[in-house]
Design a protein around this motif. Structure first.
Motif, short mmCIF file in Angstrom:
data_model
loop_
_atom_site.label_atom_id
_atom_site.label_comp_id
_atom_site.label_asym_id
_atom_site.label_seq_id
_atom_site.Cartn_x
_atom_site.Cartn_y
_atom_site.Cartn_z
N GLY A 136 -1.21 2.59 -9.84
CA GLY A 136 -1.02 1.21 -9.38
C GLY A 136 -0.57 1.00 -7.93
N ALA A 137 -0.08 -0.05 -7.76
CA ALA A 137 0.51 -0.44 -6.50
C ALA A 137 1.66 0.19 -6.25
CB ALA A 137 0.81 -1.99 -6.27
N LEU A 138 2.45 0.58 -6.97
CA LEU A 138 3.73 1.58 -6.68
C LEU A 138 3.40 2.84 -6.38
CD1 LEU A 138 7.03 2.10 -7.04
CD2 LEU A 138 6.47 2.76 -9.50
N LEU A 139 2.59 3.51 -6.80
CA LEU A 139 2.21 4.86 -6.39
C LEU A 139 1.58 4.63 -5.14
CD1 LEU A 139 1.85 7.96 -6.91
CD2 LEU A 139 0.00 7.64 -7.92
N TYR A 140 0.66 3.73 -4.71
CA TYR A 140 0.04 3.63 -3.32
C TYR A 140 1.32 3.41 -2.30
CZ TYR A 140 -2.60 1.16 0.23
OH TYR A 140 -3.06 0.72 1.54
N VAL A 141 2.32 2.54 -2.53
CA VAL A 141 3.45 2.40 -1.73
C VAL A 141 4.10 3.79 -1.47
CG1 VAL A 141 5.55 1.33 -1.08
CG2 VAL A 141 3.73 0.21 -2.00
N VAL A 174 4.89 5.98 1.73
CA VAL A 174 6.24 6.36 2.26
C VAL A 174 6.58 7.84 2.36
CG1 VAL A 174 8.88 6.39 1.33
CG2 VAL A 174 7.35 4.30 1.24
N PHE A 175 6.16 8.56 1.37
CA PHE A 175 6.58 10.00 1.31
C PHE A 175 5.57 10.90 2.44
CE2 PHE A 175 8.64 9.14 -2.54
CZ PHE A 175 9.90 9.73 -2.44
N ALA A 176 4.52 10.33 2.55
CA ALA A 176 3.53 11.14 3.36
C ALA A 176 4.13 10.72 5.02
CB ALA A 176 2.13 10.43 3.46
#
Length: 214
Positions: free
Chosen positions: A100-105, A109-111
């Motif tokens: 979902g959107a959470l993993l997208y964000v 962020v982490f990359a």
């Protein structure tokens, strides 16, 4: 290195599949042809994980400083390739089903955090700040190796919470957070300095102050 076995094995099987080999893992309909960003991501991640592990061996740094410097440059480039290709795959490829959107964000962020850590680590060594260099490279390596941790957090979350979108996104995010927590503990733990042996054959180990160079 052990933690990287699962994601690197999966990545290798994906490369075999993309090259026209047998489908040893489930096919991904999002991938057509031989996507450059994914190939770069897998190959750079393999180099970063395996060669990068040796960069943290104190004995290797002391006895082979030239190798450490040369390999370190390649590891930094590979790490930036991992982070950059991860951003590209996140922004320009269709999201993986079940996410979902959470993993997208989180991926953005982490990359970005991995790339920033590598840049700061290189900048630190150029100004001879060994402590900052070590800290930023540990953080970058921890983020890059999160795929190995996520193999476990995904399985645990699926068993406890099921395979819902939010639960799996949280499981993926937990992999990064666990690795960064271990990284910060490694960076800030007191160094242990071993003293010469006593006549009776024992040794005395004392802790150096927190933040002291190792």
């Amino acid at each position: 290195m052990a933690l990287s076995v699962i994601p690197l094995a999966a990545g290798s099987l994906r490369l075999v599949q993309l090259a026209g080999g047998p489908d040893l893992i489930p096919a991904d309909d999002r991938l057509t042809g031989f996507p450059t960003a994914l190939v770069l991501h897998i190959t750079a991640a393999a180099f970063f994980a395996l060669v990068g592990a040796f960069q943290f061996l104190p004995g290797l740094r002391r006895h082979h400083p030239a190798w450490h410097r040369r390999a370190g440059r390649l590891v930094a480039v590979a790490g930036l390739a991992v982070a950059g290709s991860a951003l590209w795959l996140t922004l320009f490829y269709e999201a993986q089903p079940g996410t979902g959107a959470l993993l997208y964000v989180l991926r953005l962020v982490f990359a970005s955090a991995m790339a920033a850590s590598l840049v700061l680590g290189v900048a630190a060594i150029r100004r001879r700040d060994m402590t900052a260099h070590r800290a930023w490279m540990i953080r970058a390596y921890a983020i890059g190796l999160a795929a190995g941790t996520q193999a476990f957090t995904d399985g645990i979350a699926a068993a406890i919470l099921g395979t819902g979108e939010l639960g799996m996104d949280v499981a993926e995010g937990s992999g990064w957070l666990i690795n960064l927590a271990v990284a910060e503990w490694t960076i800030h733990r007191p160094a242990r300095r071993r003293q010469p042996r006593h006549p009776d054959g024992t040794t005395t180990t004392r802790r150096a102050p927190a933040g002291a160079p190792t």
